[in-house]
Design a protein around this motif. Structure first.
Motif, PDB file in Angstrom:
ATOM      1  N   ALA A  18     -16.145   2.033  37.871  1.00 25.79           N
ATOM      2  CA  ALA A  18     -14.896   2.607  37.382  1.00 25.79           C
ATOM      3  C   ALA A  18     -14.053   3.148  38.529  1.00 25.79           C
ATOM      4  CB  ALA A  18     -15.186   3.711  36.371  1.00 25.79           C
ATOM      5  N   LEU A  19     -14.712   3.764  39.497  1.00 26.12           N
ATOM      6  CA  LEU A  19     -14.001   4.260  40.673  1.00 26.12           C
ATOM      7  C   LEU A  19     -13.390   3.103  41.456  1.00 26.12           C
ATOM      8  CD1 LEU A  19     -13.287   6.759  42.339  1.00 26.12           C
ATOM      9  CD2 LEU A  19     -15.420   6.420  43.587  1.00 26.12           C
ATOM     10  N   PHE A  20     -14.121   2.010  41.589  1.00 26.31           N
ATOM     11  CA  PHE A  20     -13.628   0.824  42.301  1.00 26.31           C
ATOM     12  C   PHE A  20     -12.410   0.241  41.584  1.00 26.31           C
ATOM     13  CE2 PHE A  20     -13.743  -3.818  42.890  1.00 26.31           C
ATOM     14  CZ  PHE A  20     -13.525  -3.865  44.257  1.00 26.31           C
ATOM     15  N   VAL A  21     -12.480   0.116  40.276  1.00 27.07           N
ATOM     16  CA  VAL A  21     -11.361  -0.431  39.502  1.00 27.07           C
ATOM     17  C   VAL A  21     -10.136   0.467  39.648  1.00 27.07           C
ATOM     18  CG1 VAL A  21     -10.556  -0.888  37.144  1.00 27.07           C
ATOM     19  CG2 VAL A  21     -12.782  -1.711  37.879  1.00 27.07           C
ATOM     20  N   SER A  22     -10.330   1.756  39.610  1.00 25.88           N
ATOM     21  CA  SER A  22      -9.228   2.689  39.745  1.00 25.88           C
ATOM     22  C   SER A  22      -8.587   2.593  41.130  1.00 25.88           C
ATOM     23  CB  SER A  22      -9.720   4.113  39.492  1.00 25.88           C
ATOM     24  OG  SER A  22      -8.663   5.017  39.580  1.00 25.88           O
ATOM     25  N   VAL A  23      -9.391   2.485  42.163  1.00 25.02           N
ATOM     26  CA  VAL A  23      -8.863   2.383  43.530  1.00 25.02           C
ATOM     27  C   VAL A  23      -8.114   1.065  43.717  1.00 25.02           C
ATOM     28  CG1 VAL A  23      -9.553   2.127  45.950  1.00 25.02           C
ATOM     29  CG2 VAL A  23     -10.501   3.967  44.576  1.00 25.02           C
ATOM     30  N   LEU A  43      -4.752   1.421  42.092  1.00 22.69           N
ATOM     31  CA  LEU A  43      -3.823   2.228  42.888  1.00 22.69           C
ATOM     32  C   LEU A  43      -3.319   1.464  44.105  1.00 22.69           C
ATOM     33  CD1 LEU A  43      -5.520   5.724  42.682  1.00 22.69           C
ATOM     34  CD2 LEU A  43      -3.389   5.001  41.626  1.00 22.69           C
ATOM     35  N   MET A  44      -4.188   0.654  44.705  1.00 22.85           N
ATOM     36  CA  MET A  44      -3.750  -0.162  45.845  1.00 22.85           C
ATOM     37  C   MET A  44      -2.719  -1.197  45.408  1.00 22.85           C
ATOM     38  SD  MET A  44      -6.999  -0.556  48.441  1.00 22.85           S
ATOM     39  CE  MET A  44      -7.791  -1.804  47.515  1.00 22.85           C
ATOM     40  N   LEU A  45      -2.898  -1.786  44.217  1.00 21.91           N
ATOM     41  CA  LEU A  45      -1.910  -2.739  43.721  1.00 21.91           C
ATOM     42  C   LEU A  45      -0.564  -2.068  43.472  1.00 21.91           C
ATOM     43  CD1 LEU A  45      -3.997  -4.867  41.207  1.00 21.91           C
ATOM     44  CD2 LEU A  45      -3.093  -5.585  43.412  1.00 21.91           C
ATOM     45  N   VAL A  46      -0.590  -0.849  42.972  1.00 22.13           N
ATOM     46  CA  VAL A  46       0.654  -0.109  42.762  1.00 22.13           C
ATOM     47  C   VAL A  46       1.358   0.131  44.094  1.00 22.13           C
ATOM     48  CG1 VAL A  46       1.622   2.112  42.040  1.00 22.13           C
ATOM     49  CG2 VAL A  46      -0.066   0.963  40.603  1.00 22.13           C
ATOM     50  N   ILE A  47       0.619   0.564  45.098  1.00 20.93           N
ATOM     51  CA  ILE A  47       1.201   0.840  46.416  1.00 20.93           C
ATOM     52  C   ILE A  47       1.777  -0.431  47.025  1.00 20.93           C
ATOM     53  CG2 ILE A  47       0.682   1.606  48.770  1.00 20.93           C
ATOM     54  CD1 ILE A  47       0.731   3.879  46.795  1.00 20.93           C
ATOM     55  N   VAL A  48       1.036  -1.534  46.961  1.00 20.08           N
ATOM     56  CA  VAL A  48       1.529  -2.804  47.510  1.00 20.08           C
ATOM     57  C   VAL A  48       2.770  -3.263  46.760  1.00 20.08           C
ATOM     58  CG1 VAL A  48       0.956  -5.256  47.727  1.00 20.08           C
ATOM     59  CG2 VAL A  48      -0.685  -3.545  48.450  1.00 20.08           C
ATOM     60  N   GLY A  49       2.773  -3.135  45.456  1.00 15.20           N
ATOM     61  CA  GLY A  49       3.937  -3.515  44.670  1.00 15.20           C
ATOM     62  C   GLY A  49       5.170  -2.677  45.013  1.00 15.20           C
ATOM     63  N   ILE A  50       4.971  -1.394  45.233  1.00 15.00           N
ATOM     64  CA  ILE A  50       6.108  -0.526  45.601  1.00 15.00           C
ATOM     65  C   ILE A  50       6.629  -0.871  46.985  1.00 15.00           C
ATOM     66  CG2 ILE A  50       6.721   1.856  46.174  1.00 15.00           C
ATOM     67  CD1 ILE A  50       4.917   2.731  43.852  1.00 15.00           C
ATOM     68  N   PHE A  51       5.718  -1.099  47.933  1.00 14.74           N
ATOM     69  CA  PHE A  51       6.147  -1.436  49.287  1.00 14.74           C
ATOM     70  C   PHE A  51       6.885  -2.758  49.355  1.00 14.74           C
ATOM     71  CE2 PHE A  51       2.738   1.317  51.503  1.00 14.74           C
ATOM     72  CZ  PHE A  51       3.628   2.353  51.615  1.00 14.74           C
ATOM     73  N   GLY A 102      -9.804   2.449  34.912  1.00 10.20           N
ATOM     74  CA  GLY A 102     -10.788   3.103  35.764  1.00 10.20           C
ATOM     75  C   GLY A 102     -10.928   4.579  35.457  1.00 10.20           C
ATOM     76  N   LEU A 103      -9.818   5.227  35.170  1.00  5.00           N
ATOM     77  CA  LEU A 103      -9.857   6.648  34.816  1.00  5.00           C
ATOM     78  C   LEU A 103     -10.596   6.865  33.506  1.00  5.00           C
ATOM     79  CD1 LEU A 103      -8.928   9.514  35.533  1.00  5.00           C
ATOM     80  CD2 LEU A 103      -6.857   9.055  34.224  1.00  5.00           C
ATOM     81  N   ILE A 104     -10.376   5.996  32.548  1.00  5.65           N
ATOM     82  CA  ILE A 104     -11.104   6.095  31.277  1.00  5.65           C
ATOM     83  C   ILE A 104     -12.601   5.921  31.516  1.00  5.65           C
ATOM     84  CG2 ILE A 104     -11.488   4.921  29.065  1.00  5.65           C
ATOM     85  CD1 ILE A 104      -8.438   4.380  29.038  1.00  5.65           C
TER      86      ILE A 104
END
Length: 80
Positions: free
Chosen positions: A62-67, A70-78, A24-26
């Motif tokens: 791209a913004l949607f994919v990036s968000v 990031l949500m998947l990262v947060i859920v995975g960490i939690f 998404g950042l790319i």
């Protein structure tokens, strides 16, 4: 005392989310460069609007994919 270093499902969720965020950042950087080049070309108003109309959906995607990444990262960490 050795720790287990197996790759778990939640590790995959975190790394997959990070990969989505980078993709998404790319995409966002590509949109910025595309509009920047159009501005530098000195296009008239109608041509500039046409470029913006083509880039806007890609920018939002791209913004949607990036968000989502990031949500998947947060859920995975939690959950880990």
């Amino acid at each position: 005392m050795e720790q287990e270093t197996a790759f778990t499902l939640l590790d995959g969720l975190i790394w997959g989310g990070a990969a989505l965020s980078v993709i998404g950042l790319i995409g966002l950087v590509w949109c910025i460069i595309k509009v920047w080049r159009a501005r530098a070309a000195g296009l008239d108003d109608t041509d500039m609007r046409a470029v913006m109309a083509r880039v806007l959906p890609l920018n939002l995607g791209a913004l949607f994919v990036s968000v989502i990444g990031l949500m998947l990262v947060i859920v995975g960490i939690f959950l880990s």
